[in-house]
Write an enzyme that holds these catalytic residues in place. Structure first.
Site, PDB file in Angstrom:
ATOM      1  N   TYR A   1      56.152  28.739 -62.815  1.00  0.00           N
ATOM      2  CA  TYR A   1      57.343  27.896 -62.674  1.00  0.00           C
ATOM      3  C   TYR A   1      57.363  26.798 -63.731  1.00  0.00           C
ATOM      4  CZ  TYR A   1      60.885  25.001 -60.337  1.00  0.00           C
ATOM      5  OH  TYR A   1      62.008  24.273 -60.033  1.00  0.00           O
TER       6      TYR A   1
ATOM      7  N   ASN B   1      59.528  21.363 -44.435  1.00  0.00           N
ATOM      8  CA  ASN B   1      58.300  21.624 -43.669  1.00  0.00           C
ATOM      9  C   ASN B   1      58.130  20.608 -42.544  1.00  0.00           C
ATOM     10  OD1 ASN B   1      57.258  23.894 -44.829  1.00  0.00           O
ATOM     11  ND2 ASN B   1      55.494  22.910 -45.756  1.00  0.00           N
TER      12      ASN B   1
END
Length: 316
Positions: free
Chosen positions: A147, A192
């Protein structure tokens, strides 16, 4: 009065892309939303698919595309570690080959093209906060490199296409963005914590939670993207976009617990590889170039909106 344009948004069914599509449609533009749905979701765009001017293109950005558009926003890439590390070679192809395909399209159409790069190009920074002039501290062979380095290579392509072919390019570096339509399974810290808190599970904090992040609510970020595209031709970037308010991960966890009223506890785990210790944007350039743009929604207000979204989705 805004002149209507034909605008391509790649990754348009994702969290950020869907908000951008919605904003551009609201501004009266024709929007081509392109997505291969590897991480994007149909439900993100369901409520405006029937609007005049909207068109959905199911297409993989690593394959060439032939459409006539005035502007291109390239948001096509898995943006959370869980998703971009699942298939690192695909992530690299999306970042690099995808960027080349879209730059060729922009070259052919004479379109403006904006690359949504990332604060991850700074790696684990030794300069704080991070200005655009900082070249970064990135591990090129680590688990996040697919990434980090993919996005760095895409930036290189954008500036080389600008210099060599005169393509009208713009590059922005996005810092942590959050809000409604985040996937509950994307592994990002805000989603999360919210999902864990609403379900009563322990909140997963890595290390002592002393690492810092700066969180920008999605509406503020979309406003900055639209303003960047409207800047004069000579503004190429890179431009940092994000909220400069800095919080520790532990502070974020405590805010989520307080707002959800959850009885969940905080559970500490070993830090993952190459996890940045600090992340805070220097947005002086954005303030200067984007007509006084400034993030307006603070973390407490943004969390309320985001938690309400996840509750409405039945989380927990």
């Amino acid at each position: 009065m805004t002149t209507a344009k034909k605008i391509l948004v790649t990754g348009g069914a994702g969290f950020l892309g869907s908000h951008l599509c919605e904003r551009l449609l609201g501004d009266g533009h024709a929007v081509w939303c392109m997505d291969d749905f590897s991480t994007g979701l149909e439900k993100n765009i369901a409520h405006f698919q029937a609007l005049p001017g909207f068109r959905l293109l199911r297409h993989d950005v690593t394959q060439p595309l032939d459409v006539e558009v005035d502007e291109i926003y390239n948001l096509a890439c898995p943006a959370s570690p869980v998703h971009y590390q699942a298939d690192p070679l695909r992530t690299l192809r999306t970042s690099v080959i995808g960027a080349m395909n879209l730059l060729e399209l922009a070259r052919k159409c004479g379109a403006f093209i904006l690359q949504a790069s990332t604060s991850e190009v700074y790696g684990d920074p030794s300069v704080h906060p991070q200005p655009e002039s900082y070249w970064g501290n990135v591990n090129p062979i680590g688990v996040r490199a697919c990434y980090d380095e993919g996005k760095r290579c895409a930036e290189t392509l954008f500036f080389d296409y600008r210099r060599q072919h005169g393509v009208r390019t713009k590059v922005v570096r996005l810092f942590n963005t959050y809000g409604p339509r985040m996937r509950p399974d994307d592994g990002r810290v805000v989603s999360n914590f919210i999902v864990q808190a609403l379900s009563g599970a322990d909140l997963t904090v890595y290390g002592a939670g002393a690492q810092t992040r700066s969180f920008c609510y999605v509406d503020d970020l979309v406003e900055a993207l639209v303003r960047t595209m409207a800047t004069p031709d000579e503004v190429a970037g890179p431009i940092n976009l994000g909220n400069p308010d800095e919080f520790t991960i532990l502070e974020l966890a405590q805010k989520v617990l307080a707002q959800t009223g959850s009885s969940a506890r905080i559970s500490h785990h070993t830090l993952p590889g190459d996890d940045p210790r600090q992340r805070q944007p220097d947005i002086a350039l954005a303030r200067q170039l984007l007509g006084g743009w400034e993030p307006r929604i603070d973390l407490d207000a943004g969390l309320r909106k985001t938690i309400a979204y996840f509750r409405a989705e039945g989380t927990g």
